[in-house]
Design a protein around this motif. Structure first.
Motif, mmCIF file in Angstrom:
data_model
loop_
_atom_site.group_PDB
_atom_site.id
_atom_site.type_symbol
_atom_site.label_atom_id
_atom_site.label_comp_id
_atom_site.label_asym_id
_atom_site.label_seq_id
_atom_site.Cartn_x
_atom_site.Cartn_y
_atom_site.Cartn_z
ATOM 1 N N GLY A 340 -14.038 21.406 -18.160
ATOM 2 C CA GLY A 340 -15.390 21.747 -18.588
ATOM 3 C C GLY A 340 -15.677 23.211 -18.384
ATOM 4 O O GLY A 340 -14.981 23.930 -17.682
ATOM 5 N N GLY A 341 -16.776 23.706 -18.975
ATOM 6 C CA GLY A 341 -17.191 25.088 -18.805
ATOM 7 C C GLY A 341 -16.130 26.052 -19.270
ATOM 8 O O GLY A 341 -15.473 25.868 -20.276
ATOM 9 N N LEU A 342 -15.936 27.127 -18.511
ATOM 10 C CA LEU A 342 -14.951 28.143 -18.863
ATOM 11 C C LEU A 342 -13.545 27.758 -18.446
ATOM 12 O O LEU A 342 -12.611 28.505 -18.664
ATOM 13 N N GLN A 343 -13.372 26.607 -17.812
ATOM 14 C CA GLN A 343 -12.058 26.141 -17.361
ATOM 15 C C GLN A 343 -11.433 27.124 -16.375
ATOM 16 O O GLN A 343 -10.229 27.219 -16.250
ATOM 17 N N VAL A 344 -12.265 27.855 -15.686
ATOM 18 C CA VAL A 344 -11.803 28.736 -14.628
ATOM 19 C C VAL A 344 -12.662 28.449 -13.415
ATOM 20 O O VAL A 344 -13.882 28.466 -13.497
ATOM 21 N N GLY A 345 -12.040 28.154 -12.296
ATOM 22 C CA GLY A 345 -12.789 27.836 -11.089
ATOM 23 C C GLY A 345 -12.403 28.732 -9.948
ATOM 24 O O GLY A 345 -11.948 29.857 -10.127
ATOM 25 N N GLY A 346 -12.572 28.204 -8.733
ATOM 26 C CA GLY A 346 -12.333 29.013 -7.554
ATOM 27 C C GLY A 346 -10.989 28.811 -6.904
ATOM 28 O O GLY A 346 -10.725 29.395 -5.859
ATOM 29 N N ASP A 347 -10.107 27.973 -7.458
ATOM 30 C CA ASP A 347 -8.790 27.746 -6.854
ATOM 31 C C ASP A 347 -7.846 28.899 -7.180
ATOM 32 O O ASP A 347 -7.907 29.467 -8.266
ATOM 33 N N GLY A 364 -5.941 28.696 -1.832
ATOM 34 C CA GLY A 364 -7.318 28.489 -1.397
ATOM 35 C C GLY A 364 -8.217 28.014 -2.507
ATOM 36 O O GLY A 364 -7.811 27.862 -3.661
ATOM 37 N N ASP A 365 -9.463 27.790 -2.143
ATOM 38 C CA ASP A 365 -10.452 27.218 -3.063
ATOM 39 C C ASP A 365 -11.817 27.761 -2.703
ATOM 40 O O ASP A 365 -12.345 27.466 -1.613
ATOM 41 N N VAL A 366 -12.399 28.574 -3.592
ATOM 42 C CA VAL A 366 -13.763 29.062 -3.417
ATOM 43 C C VAL A 366 -14.729 27.996 -3.912
ATOM 44 O O VAL A 366 -14.496 27.363 -4.944
ATOM 45 N N MET A 377 -13.254 34.471 -6.255
ATOM 46 C CA MET A 377 -11.853 34.145 -6.007
ATOM 47 C C MET A 377 -10.966 35.356 -6.230
ATOM 48 O O MET A 377 -10.079 35.667 -5.422
ATOM 49 N N GLY A 378 -11.193 36.072 -7.338
ATOM 50 C CA GLY A 378 -10.389 37.252 -7.617
ATOM 51 C C GLY A 378 -10.544 38.322 -6.544
ATOM 52 O O GLY A 378 -9.555 38.928 -6.109
ATOM 53 N N GLN A 379 -11.775 38.549 -6.083
ATOM 54 C CA GLN A 379 -12.004 39.560 -5.052
ATOM 55 C C GLN A 379 -11.388 39.146 -3.716
ATOM 56 O O GLN A 379 -10.794 39.963 -3.004
ATOM 57 N N ASP A 548 -10.417 21.652 -10.063
ATOM 58 C CA ASP A 548 -9.238 22.494 -10.230
ATOM 59 C C ASP A 548 -8.106 21.984 -9.335
ATOM 60 O O ASP A 548 -8.345 21.355 -8.300
ATOM 61 N N ILE A 549 -6.887 22.287 -9.741
ATOM 62 C CA ILE A 549 -5.718 21.919 -8.952
ATOM 63 C C ILE A 549 -4.837 23.148 -8.809
ATOM 64 O O ILE A 549 -4.506 23.799 -9.798
#
Length: 734
Positions: A340-347, A364-366, A377-379, A548-549
């Motif tokens: 769903g959404g942008l298909q980019v998460g915090g993993d 990790g997982d934000v 996550m990127g930062q 996310d996985i």
């Protein structure tokens, strides 16, 4: 009329032609009729003015409902509005049929418009034309059903190509084009988005055409008004420059309609016919409606494709490569986004090169699955890499990262607080030593050389970003040759309605049953949760994900193996686990019991497993109670499993608990009410062998258990012995 005489008045000419004149003022809501128009609608033959409700009562209600759509179409196209309507008397009977032709004019300052038109009596349509006449309901019902189906199909299209396929398959009521083309605009150029009914490559002359070109689609994009060409002669007369480009297609009629969204013309749609089409108001109405639906569908599809392109770019920029191969080590990783959404998460995961040939793995997982989570996550990943490259130890890296994330997300009112879980592992490839620091993240799992899977309990602290001064103790493990470590985010564990316990059991089955290399194992883990994924797993998937996985596998190459293939347990192996229990962590005794049970998951005697767990608990507790030092537990299973056909003997479990105290344990004789002093008594009763070995500093208390043969194994040995005795007897008789 004699030559030179003045022309008669317009009203006199219309009266002679039995044609009435009328005018409709939308702002005032009044209709003005001359005498002939009044007679045609069933009123006295004299000029009159009626309200909208008054004139509506003179017409058939079905026909009146058609008027607004036809007028709106004429307003949009700047053309003549033509409609055929039935006049009703006071008893509801049809007395005549009239045709109205009017020219709408729109006031740019307001939303109102004005109509000036004529009214003329016509004969009833012939039976053959009844099916397509707006006077009858058959064509109207067919048109409405077609538009409903077309709207549903276009609304479900998810990409530009799907929209074009749906448009090509539309069968319009009474007339259907055999050639379609969708044009777009980029700057001052006309582009071909897609086409149907032409050969591949036929779009070449029309691609990158200037919008100033004398071509119908270019004019439609410039002006936002439709162009209808009912014959080749009309096309050639109106567009002589571009006619040679269209002539060889052999079409007889063309309709070019604007694709307009939110008042902006984004392109043009061409519908071409092999037979002549008059483009009546009803046909234009259908084409205009389809063009509007097509524009909306293309706009949605374009936005979705742009979103997917942004997703791919974010994933490519945020997911690093694993770097060069490490001698003696193998690494594999996967990232599967939500659907769903942008298909980019915090993993995320990362591999960081460190001085001295070492490297670090982090996963990790934000918190969250939105753009902000992806940005944090990127930062955070960059910050972790920077702290690691500065030479800090794992605990210091996580402490600094927690302070960094806390400063990034904690607003004045605390409303923007975001946290992240993380597992940081520093690896020494030469020795297989792992230094692990954990911040609220799931523990890693170890797949041993024979396929046994252990969940390795590690020390940990709060998730990053919650407490800027949080402490993150480290745990040291040794990855033996042939072993593989699994690191993952909770999406792999809990997806599909599983909790941590049932999710780990599902992962354990996959790890134990898989005998391929690490790349195949990584795919198998993802497929066990969500089905097939791509090899690199950096592209968006079509099905919807719950979370996310992220998965990272680290394997130490088995001795004598030149690849990162997993060991399959083909020969005798030593199964070993180590665990430190500190004085301040008595709760880790429970983890030691669990690890020992996992180590003995295929032990033949459940009673021996229970005995081993009890003895380990006693030995660790004795160290914590009677000394002031930490305890090091080493458990090792050696030998062949008796169920193996090539087994030459049973297996042995050896457990050692080492501490730094020089005080040797002594056997006691506790009374009935004593609360301690039974540890060595139990060890002597339950262990096959045990002892206490002094060391240079401290001591080692150990015990051994020898696997009891299973019933099937005993029966097998008895059968073999019987056959051997019979063979000796036969030899003696001979």
């Amino acid at each position: 009329m004699r030559t030179g005489e003045p022309l008669p008045a317009v009203g006199d000419v219309l009266a002679l032609l039995a044609t009435g004149l009328w005018r409709y003022d939308a702002a005032a809501g009044l209709v003005t009729l001359d005498a002939e128009a009044a007679r045609l609608v069933g009123l006295p033959a004299e000029p009159t003015t009626l309200t909208e409700a008054g004139i509506r009562a003179r017409f058939h209600p079905v026909d009146w409902n058609e008027v607004d759509g036809i007028v709106q179409l004429a307003l949009a196209e700047g053309t003549i509005a033509e409609v055929r309507m039935r006049i009703m008397d006071e008893h509801g009977r049809v007395v005549r049929t009239v045709r109205s032709r009017s020219k709408p004019s729109h006031d740019p300052g307001t939303a109102k418009y004005e109509l000036v038109g004529t009214l003329q009596e016509v004969t009833e349509p012939s039976p053959g034309a009844a099916a397509r006449s707006p006077v009858t309901g058959d064509w109207r019902r067919s048109r409405e059903a077609f538009l409903l189906d077309a709207g549903r199909a276009l609304a479900e299209a998810r990409s530009t190509q799907e929209v074009l396929r749906v448009a090509a398959g539309l069968s319009m009521p009474g007339f259907s084009p055999d050639g379609l083309a969708v044009f777009g605009a980029e700057g001052d150029r006309l582009t071909v988005v897609g086409h149907y009914g032409q050969k591949p490559g036929d779009e070449g002359p029309f691609a990158q055409m200037s919008l100033d070109t004398d071509y119908p689609a270019a004019e439609v994009v410039r002006t936002g008004r439709a162009v209808y060409l009912s014959s080749p002669e009309q096309y050639k007369a109106r567009y002589p420059v571009s006619w040679p480009l269209a002539a060889h297609f052999g079409r007889q009629s063309w309709a070019f309609l604007p694709l307009t969204v939110a008042g902006r013309t984004m392109g043009a749609w061409m519908a071409a016919f092999k037979y002549p089409v008059a483009f009546t108001p009803d046909e234009r109405s259908v084409l205009t409606t389809v063009a509007r639906m097509l524009a909306q569908a293309l706009s949605r599809a374009g936005a979705a494709e742009t979103e997917r392109e942004l997703t791919d770019g974010l994933q490519r920029s945020m997911l690093p490569t694993l770097g060069p191969r490490i001698p003696g080590m193998g690494v594999a990783a996967r990232y599967i986004p939500t659907g769903g959404g942008l298909q980019v998460g915090g993993d995320w995961y990362d591999m960081i090169q460190l001085p001295g040939g070492r490297f670090a793995l982090t996963i990790g997982d934000v918190q969250g699955h939105d753009v902000r989570a992806a940005g944090l996550m990127g930062q955070l990943r960059i910050a972790l890499r920077a702290y690691a490259c500065e030479g800090h130890r794992p605990d210091a890296v996580l402490t600094r990262a927690s302070r960094f994330l806390h400063g990034m997300t904690y607003g004045d009112d605390g409303a923007e607080l975001r946290f992240a879980t993380c597992l940081y592992v520093e690896v020494d490839p030469a020795t297989g030593t792992l230094e692990i620091a954990r911040a609220g993240h799931p523990d890693p799992a170890i797949r041993m050389a024979d396929g046994t899977v252990l969940m390795r309990t590690t020390a940990g602290g709060l998730p990053l970003g919650i407490d800027p001064d949080a402490d993150y103790p480290t745990t040291r493990l040794v990855l033996e040759p042939g072993e593989t470590m699994l690191m993952c985010t909770d999406g792999l564990i809990e997806t599909g309605g599983h909790d941590l316990d049932t999710g780990w059991r599902r992962i354990r089955r996959t790890l134990e049953e898989h005998d391929g290399d690490m790349e195949e194992l990584a795919d198998a883990l993802v497929q066990a949760v969500h089905g097939p994924s791509s090899h690199h797993a950096t592209g968006p998937l079509t099905d919807r994900r719950e979370d996310d996985i992220a998965v990272v596998l680290l394997g130490r190459v088995a001795e004598g193996s030149g690849s990162d293939a997993l060991a399959t347990g083909a020969g005798p192996v030593v199964r070993r686990t180590m665990l430190t229990v500190a004085q301040a962590e008595p709760e880790r005794v429970s983890g030691a019991r669990q690890q020992l049970r996992e180590l003995l998951h295929d032990w033949s005697s459940e009673e021996q497993v229970d005995s081993a767990v009890l003895l380990v608990s006693e030995m660790l507790t004795n160290v914590l109670v009677h000394t002031d030092t930490d305890a090091l537990l080493v458990a090792e299973v050696s030998g062949d499993h008796q169920d193996r056909p090539d087994s030459t003997g049973g297996r042995r479990l050896r457990v050692e608990v080492t501490d730094a105290s020089d005080d040797l344990p002594h056997r006691r004789h506790p009374g009935e009410l004593a609360s301690s002093g039974r540890g060595l008594v139990l060890t002597e009763l339950l262990a096959d062998a045990w002892g206490v070995d002094p060391r240079g500093e401290g001591k080692s208390t150990w015990f051994e258990l020898y696997e009891e043969p299973t019933k099937e194994h005993e029966e097998h040995e008895g059968h073999e012995g019987h056959e051997e005795n019979a063979e000796h007897k036969e030899n003696a008789e001979a």
